[in-house]
Design an enzyme around this catalytic site. Sequence first.
Site, PDB file in Angstrom:
ATOM      1  N   GLU A  49     -68.755  -0.026 -13.505  1.00 34.50           N
ATOM      2  CA  GLU A  49     -67.850   0.939 -12.868  1.00 34.50           C
ATOM      3  C   GLU A  49     -66.624   0.274 -12.252  1.00 34.50           C
ATOM      4  OE1 GLU A  49     -71.122   0.825 -12.489  1.00 34.50           O
ATOM      5  OE2 GLU A  49     -71.982   2.802 -12.890  1.00 34.50           O
ATOM      6  N   PHE A 111     -82.801   9.309  -3.378  1.00 30.64           N
ATOM      7  CA  PHE A 111     -82.602   8.343  -4.457  1.00 30.64           C
ATOM      8  C   PHE A 111     -81.112   8.250  -4.812  1.00 30.64           C
ATOM      9  CE2 PHE A 111     -82.410   7.455  -9.109  1.00 30.64           C
ATOM     10  CZ  PHE A 111     -82.821   6.128  -9.033  1.00 30.64           C
ATOM     11  N   GLN A 112     -80.612   7.048  -4.812  1.00 29.92           N
ATOM     12  CA  GLN A 112     -79.204   6.749  -5.130  1.00 29.92           C
ATOM     13  C   GLN A 112     -78.212   7.483  -4.228  1.00 29.92           C
ATOM     14  OE1 GLN A 112     -78.773   7.005  -9.502  1.00 29.92           O
ATOM     15  NE2 GLN A 112     -79.339   4.842  -9.558  1.00 29.92           N
ATOM     16  N   LYS A 161     -74.494  17.185  -6.479  1.00 31.09           N
ATOM     17  CA  LYS A 161     -75.042  17.671  -7.747  1.00 31.09           C
ATOM     18  C   LYS A 161     -75.092  19.204  -7.756  1.00 31.09           C
ATOM     19  CE  LYS A 161     -78.549  16.365 -11.091  1.00 31.09           C
ATOM     20  NZ  LYS A 161     -79.714  15.523 -11.396  1.00 31.09           N
ATOM     21  N   MET A 473     -56.787 -22.090  -9.174  1.00 31.86           N
ATOM     22  CA  MET A 473     -55.965 -21.917  -7.976  1.00 31.86           C
ATOM     23  C   MET A 473     -56.681 -22.464  -6.737  1.00 31.86           C
ATOM     24  SD  MET A 473     -53.150 -21.149  -6.730  1.00 31.86           S
ATOM     25  CE  MET A 473     -52.083 -20.028  -7.616  1.00 31.86           C
TER      26      MET A 473
HETATM   27  C1  LIG Z   1     -52.568 -15.850  -6.064  1.00 27.93           C
HETATM   28  C2  LIG Z   1     -51.458 -14.947  -5.584  1.00 27.93           C
HETATM   29  C3  LIG Z   1     -50.225 -15.482  -5.277  1.00 27.93           C
HETATM   30  C4  LIG Z   1     -49.164 -14.659  -4.906  1.00 27.93           C
HETATM   31  N1  LIG Z   1     -47.928 -15.216  -4.721  1.00 27.93           N
HETATM   32  C5  LIG Z   1     -46.854 -14.402  -4.558  1.00 27.93           C
HETATM   33  C6  LIG Z   1     -45.521 -14.926  -4.534  1.00 27.93           C
HETATM   34  O1  LIG Z   1     -45.297 -16.127  -4.644  1.00 27.93           O
HETATM   35  N2  LIG Z   1     -44.502 -14.040  -4.416  1.00 27.93           N
HETATM   36  C7  LIG Z   1     -44.704 -12.686  -4.321  1.00 27.93           C
HETATM   37  O2  LIG Z   1     -43.739 -11.925  -4.268  1.00 27.93           O
HETATM   38  N3  LIG Z   1     -45.938 -12.185  -4.300  1.00 27.93           N
HETATM   39  C8  LIG Z   1     -47.016 -13.000  -4.445  1.00 27.93           C
HETATM   40  N4  LIG Z   1     -48.272 -12.450  -4.498  1.00 27.93           N
HETATM   41  C9  LIG Z   1     -48.406 -10.986  -4.365  1.00 27.93           C
HETATM   42  C10 LIG Z   1     -48.381 -10.541  -2.909  1.00 27.93           C
HETATM   43  O3  LIG Z   1     -49.646 -10.788  -2.346  1.00 27.93           O
HETATM   44  C11 LIG Z   1     -48.029  -9.042  -2.790  1.00 27.93           C
HETATM   45  O4  LIG Z   1     -48.919  -8.289  -3.564  1.00 27.93           O
HETATM   46  C12 LIG Z   1     -46.626  -8.726  -3.282  1.00 27.93           C
HETATM   47  O5  LIG Z   1     -45.691  -9.606  -2.714  1.00 27.93           O
HETATM   48  C13 LIG Z   1     -46.295  -7.283  -2.907  1.00 27.93           C
HETATM   49  O6  LIG Z   1     -45.105  -6.894  -3.514  1.00 27.93           O
HETATM   50  P1  LIG Z   1     -44.364  -5.575  -3.039  1.00 27.93           P
HETATM   51  O7  LIG Z   1     -44.211  -5.606  -1.562  1.00 27.93           O
HETATM   52  O8  LIG Z   1     -43.159  -5.460  -3.885  1.00 27.93           O
HETATM   53  O9  LIG Z   1     -45.346  -4.403  -3.538  1.00 27.93           O
HETATM   54  P2  LIG Z   1     -46.412  -3.487  -2.778  1.00 27.93           P
HETATM   55  O10 LIG Z   1     -47.366  -4.284  -2.000  1.00 27.93           O
HETATM   56  O11 LIG Z   1     -46.957  -2.579  -3.822  1.00 27.93           O
HETATM   57  O12 LIG Z   1     -45.538  -2.654  -1.755  1.00 27.93           O
HETATM   58  C14 LIG Z   1     -44.647  -1.686  -2.231  1.00 27.93           C
HETATM   59  C15 LIG Z   1     -43.860  -1.119  -1.085  1.00 27.93           C
HETATM   60  O13 LIG Z   1     -42.981  -0.133  -1.618  1.00 27.93           O
HETATM   61  C16 LIG Z   1     -43.120   1.073  -0.873  1.00 27.93           C
HETATM   62  N5  LIG Z   1     -42.867   2.186  -1.764  1.00 27.93           N
HETATM   63  C17 LIG Z   1     -43.689   2.773  -2.648  1.00 27.93           C
HETATM   64  N6  LIG Z   1     -43.070   3.764  -3.286  1.00 27.93           N
HETATM   65  C18 LIG Z   1     -41.815   3.815  -2.805  1.00 27.93           C
HETATM   66  C19 LIG Z   1     -40.689   4.642  -3.068  1.00 27.93           C
HETATM   67  N7  LIG Z   1     -40.727   5.632  -3.976  1.00 27.93           N
HETATM   68  N8  LIG Z   1     -39.553   4.418  -2.375  1.00 27.93           N
HETATM   69  C20 LIG Z   1     -39.502   3.447  -1.424  1.00 27.93           C
HETATM   70  N9  LIG Z   1     -40.529   2.650  -1.136  1.00 27.93           N
HETATM   71  C21 LIG Z   1     -41.685   2.812  -1.830  1.00 27.93           C
HETATM   72  C22 LIG Z   1     -44.526   1.050  -0.321  1.00 27.93           C
HETATM   73  O14 LIG Z   1     -44.636   1.872   0.820  1.00 27.93           O
HETATM   74  C23 LIG Z   1     -44.722  -0.443  -0.038  1.00 27.93           C
HETATM   75  O15 LIG Z   1     -44.267  -0.778   1.255  1.00 27.93           O
HETATM   76  C24 LIG Z   1     -49.354 -13.261  -4.812  1.00 27.93           C
HETATM   77  C25 LIG Z   1     -50.607 -12.729  -5.073  1.00 27.93           C
HETATM   78  C26 LIG Z   1     -51.657 -13.554  -5.473  1.00 27.93           C
HETATM   79  C27 LIG Z   1     -52.970 -12.926  -5.809  1.00 27.93           C
HETATM   80  C1  LIG Z   2     -63.097 -11.473  -6.825  1.00 33.05           C
HETATM   81  C2  LIG Z   2     -62.448 -12.716  -6.321  1.00 33.05           C
HETATM   82  N1  LIG Z   2     -63.201 -13.748  -5.891  1.00 33.05           N
HETATM   83  C3  LIG Z   2     -62.606 -14.887  -5.456  1.00 33.05           C
HETATM   84  C4  LIG Z   2     -61.245 -15.003  -5.440  1.00 33.05           C
HETATM   85  C5  LIG Z   2     -60.587 -16.272  -4.923  1.00 33.05           C
HETATM   86  N2  LIG Z   2     -59.822 -16.913  -6.011  1.00 33.05           N
HETATM   87  C6  LIG Z   2     -58.494 -16.767  -6.144  1.00 33.05           C
HETATM   88  S1  LIG Z   2     -57.875 -17.550  -7.496  1.00 33.05           S
HETATM   89  C7  LIG Z   2     -59.396 -18.144  -7.904  1.00 33.05           C
HETATM   90  C8  LIG Z   2     -59.596 -19.022  -9.117  1.00 33.05           C
HETATM   91  C9  LIG Z   2     -59.374 -18.306 -10.394  1.00 33.05           C
HETATM   92  O1  LIG Z   2     -59.849 -19.100 -11.439  1.00 33.05           O
HETATM   93  P1  LIG Z   2     -59.550 -18.734 -12.932  1.00 33.05           P
HETATM   94  O2  LIG Z   2     -59.893 -17.323 -13.195  1.00 33.05           O
HETATM   95  O3  LIG Z   2     -60.164 -19.727 -13.829  1.00 33.05           O
HETATM   96  O4  LIG Z   2     -57.945 -18.827 -12.980  1.00 33.05           O
HETATM   97  P2  LIG Z   2     -57.024 -20.146 -12.796  1.00 33.05           P
HETATM   98  O5  LIG Z   2     -56.637 -20.216 -11.357  1.00 33.05           O
HETATM   99  O6  LIG Z   2     -57.829 -21.319 -13.220  1.00 33.05           O
HETATM  100  O7  LIG Z   2     -55.852 -19.884 -13.670  1.00 33.05           O
HETATM  101  C10 LIG Z   2     -60.363 -17.719  -6.987  1.00 33.05           C
HETATM  102  C11 LIG Z   2     -61.784 -18.087  -7.039  1.00 33.05           C
HETATM  103  C12 LIG Z   2     -60.513 -13.892  -5.868  1.00 33.05           C
HETATM  104  N3  LIG Z   2     -59.180 -13.878  -5.836  1.00 33.05           N
HETATM  105  N4  LIG Z   2     -61.124 -12.783  -6.337  1.00 33.05           N
END
Ligand SMILES: Cc1cc2nc3c(=O)[nH]c(=O)nc-3n(C[C@H](O)[C@H](O)[C@H](O)COP(=O)(O)OP(=O)(O)OC[C@H]3O[C@@H](n4cnc5c(N)ncnc54)[C@H](O)[C@@H]3O)c2cc1C
Ligand SMILES: Cc1ncc(C[n+]2csc(CCOP(=O)(O)OP(=O)(O)O)c2C)c(N)n1
Length: 569
Positions: A49, A111-112, A161, A473
């Site tokens: 799911e 159940f569930q 249900k 990462m």
């Molecule tokens: C491993 C990892 C590394 C990351 N590194 C980076 C990085 O280096 N740089 C980076 O940028 N991000 C990075 N991120 C992502 C980061 O965590 C955020 O998810 C991202 O920066 C959010 O982008 P955002 O604010 O544009 O979008 P969202 O979080 O989706 O926010 C959108 C915003 O827009 C607003 N909004 C929605 N609809 C409208 C509308 N119609 N008009 C006006 N406003 C609206 C919402 O209210 C909200 O405030 C990383 C994520 C991971 C998992």
């Molecule tokens: C569900 C979940 N568990 C743990 C993490 C923490 N985490 C972030 S990146 C990462 C490693 C991802 O490894 P892989 O899928 O092999 O990608 P790579 O970084 O090697 O490209 C982990 C464990 C996460 N983001 N999501």
Amino acid sequence: MRLTGAEILWDCLVREGVTDIFGYPGGAILPAYDAMLKYPIRHVLVRHEQGATHMADGYARASGRVGVAVATSGPGATNMVTGIATAMMDSSPIVCITGQVGSRLIGSDAFQETDITGITLPVTKHNYLVTRADDVASAVREAFLVAKSGRPGPVLIDITKDAQQSSCTFDWDAAAPDDSVNRKMPPMHDENMRQAIALIASARRPLILAGHGILLANATEDLRAFVDATGIPVAVTLLGIGCLPASHPLNLGMMGMHGEAWVNTAIQEADLLIALGMRFDDRVTGNLKTYAQEARKIHVDIDPAEIGKNVPTDVGIVADVRDALRAWGPALERLDVSDWVARIDALKGDSAVRDIQNLPDDGHLYAAHVINDLWRATHGQAVVVTDVGQHQMWEAQYYHHELPRTLITSGGLGTMGFALPAAIGAKMACPDAEVWAIVGDGGFQMTMCELATIQQERLKVNIAIINNGYLGMVRQWQEFFYERRYAATPLLSPDFVKLAGAYGIESCGVTSRKDVIPAVESARAHNGAVLLDFRVEQEDSVFPMVPAGADLHKMIRRPTPLAETGADR
Ligand SMILES: Cc1cc2nc3c(=O)[nH]c(=O)nc-3n(C[C@H](O)[C@H](O)[C@H](O)COP(=O)(O)OP(=O)(O)OC[C@H]3O[C@@H](n4cnc5c(N)ncnc54)[C@H](O)[C@@H]3O)c2cc1C
Ligand SMILES: Cc1ncc(C[n+]2csc(CCOP(=O)(O)OP(=O)(O)O)c2C)c(N)n1
Ligand SMILES: [Mg+2]
């Protein structure tokens, strides 16, 4: 017309325009499943799911339509929680429908039975517990409105249900949400708009920070018109990628932790930040105390709670970003920012030349090579769905997106396991699109059971595993901040080529750069799903990197000469 609650559910979904749903049956949702066969809806049977929720999410992000997932009570419902939280963090409009035990059994540890509305309260925009057939139609209609209006987000409808089984009179019109739900945006505050225009017109070093809100608002054309008219350069968030073509001369690239070095430096030197539909996530700002100290800030966001939440704002505008851009347009002229743009160009320095993509592999296969070659082979036009980790960041850096809604990735929650199911959802939403899942060897193993879903539905989804033998990462953090103590990050994987074979999916392994483009081309030419296992350099790192909480300009840069490719030259 008298219908059962189950029939009303499907009738309403059809009227809401739903054509595809993702789900998994069980006892408490069986009456609904039984009635489903009478309605023109394609049901995709998932293998877990969580996958259904990510599929609905990928469907929504690729198309802008509401994605729908269905599950039974108890474990079916709790398996959805990660996907719901993922959609919540990234403002993705999905509706999740769960079966619940009979209304008279609620609270008896039946159940569930789980209190799924209680569990998902903090990770849904809204949720409903429906215990009577009479309430199904209004709940469904309201749920769709809530999911897609304002700041989009996930909504859950839990239906007992007996509510599915019993009958009542169905009246679609009478079930219309009342006006208090269908809240219109308040008009933009004239004084704030005037102040913003004055700040923009007098800025010398302005920078637009463009986020996901631009894509959610379908405002990419408006952004482009605004940029072309004013000449203001643009930095994008991870989720904002695609809101302006990567090839646009004023698109500087991604900001933040793994953003381009010149972008982060420009943010620190800017005198005005115009934040459009982005929420100043901590991955974007680094240390808030030293963030963009020289800049005034204009923040346009549809959610008033975001204004001033992380970064103090000089002018906050609560509006749909499309409306704000349209209102500003006529009031603004081209700014003289040539010195500023030249300064940013100078900041780029020799980055493009030093870049890993320009280096020969000489026996090494770098993930960045793979992704850059994938970009070349697909002409930057594919819908790419990534998982979470190093490969996700390399995708953001080396696949240059020209079109909106073509990068689908879990940003806020960073949910490993997202890519494969979300790619299925994207393909269902956009059957004519070329869809690639780019996924790490770790994250792939979290939801790889959905390979069976791909085959059962005969979907042409291409899968590129960036196989580095590590939870890369996390390994990178251990390398940089934990003295290379690789606790629990080396990763054993099955033979992915054989695994794909077991599902009847075409597959091959790739170990050298010369084979990347041919493998991608043959995958594109094949008319079924294909899995490519790219065995890349194991201990490669993503640069630049702003350590968590550090000042945005204090980035760890790629060592020069490139340590990891020094031997190649
Ligand atoms: C491993 C990892 C590394 C990351 N590194 C980076 C990085 O280096 N740089 C980076 O940028 N991000 C990075 N991120 C992502 C980061 O965590 C955020 O998810 C991202 O920066 C959010 O982008 P955002 O604010 O544009 O979008 P969202 O979080 O989706 O926010 C959108 C915003 O827009 C607003 N909004 C929605 N609809 C409208 C509308 N119609 N008009 C006006 N406003 C609206 C919402 O209210 C909200 O405030 C990383 C994520 C991971 C998992
Ligand atoms: C569900 C979940 N568990 C743990 C993490 C923490 N985490 C972030 S990146 C990462 C490693 C991802 O490894 P892989 O899928 O092999 O990608 P790579 O970084 O090697 O490209 C982990 C464990 C996460 N983001 N999501
Ligand atoms: Mg890995």
